[in-house]
Design an enzyme around this catalytic site. Structure first.
Site, PDB file in Angstrom:
ATOM      1  N   CYS A  65      60.950  19.470  25.016  1.00 19.57           N
ATOM      2  CA  CYS A  65      60.843  19.260  26.525  1.00 19.57           C
ATOM      3  C   CYS A  65      61.113  17.941  26.725  1.00 19.57           C
ATOM      4  O   CYS A  65      60.452  16.953  26.203  1.00 19.57           O
ATOM      5  CB  CYS A  65      59.192  19.623  26.686  1.00 19.57           C
ATOM      6  N   CYS A 144      67.203  31.804  28.188  1.00 16.54           N
ATOM      7  CA  CYS A 144      68.433  31.126  28.923  1.00 16.54           C
ATOM      8  C   CYS A 144      67.665  29.965  29.637  1.00 16.54           C
ATOM      9  O   CYS A 144      66.944  29.937  30.529  1.00 16.54           O
ATOM     10  CB  CYS A 144      68.958  32.252  30.035  1.00 16.54           C
TER      11      CYS A 144
END
Length: 157
Positions: A65, A144
């Site tokens: 992240c 995605c």
């Protein structure tokens, strides 16, 4: 060291400093992230298709992240979906259909007037992208994910 997280005091060590990330203010996020990273991760935006730096990345490693550095996706589960965004067949830490040890959460997204499944970082709630049921076997899933929401760390040889 004591931290106040969502109204609760907790005795934590250095490793928990990223826990504070989930409660940063909008201004703090804007200082920490580029405008594009902020738009995608904090305002649920989407980078233009075929524009992301990790779309064609084939190097071995882990995708983290960009906001809190939590490991999210392994390069071993990355594939070319032809959709314009990096695609993964499962999140790092998945065991069968159990995602309890992954760094992601799924949420219902009806923002465009249709039901989609949003993917967010479990640690800091950054918007990462969406997951669709049209991926390869055995999971049949296509995560995605926006490149701008990720930070790639190559595997050490």
């Amino acid at each position: 060291m004591a931290f106040r997280i969502h109204g609760v005091f907790s005795q934590r060590s250095e490793e928990s400093l990223t826990t504070r990330e989930s409660s940063l203010t909008k201004t703090e996020w804007q200082k920490k992230l580029t405008p594009e990273q902020f738009y995608v991760t904090r305002e649920k935006g989407t980078e233009p298709p075929f524009s992301g730096i990790y779309l064609d990345n084939k190097e071995a490693g882990m995708y983290h992240c960009v906001c809190c550095d939590s490991p999210l996706f392994s390069s071993e589960k990355k594939y070319s979906s032809g959709t314009g965004w990096p695609s993964f067949s499962e999140a790092h830490g998945t065991s069968g259909s159990d995602e309890s040890h992954t760094g992601i959460l799924r949420r219902l997204d009806t923002a465009l007037g249709l039901a989609r499944t949003e993917v967010v970082c479990k640690q800091c709630e950054a918007h990462l992208g969406h997951v669709f049921p049209d991926g390869p076997g055995p999971t049949g899933q296509r995560f995605c994910i926006n490149s701008v929401a990720l930070k790639f760390k190559p595997r050490k040889h």
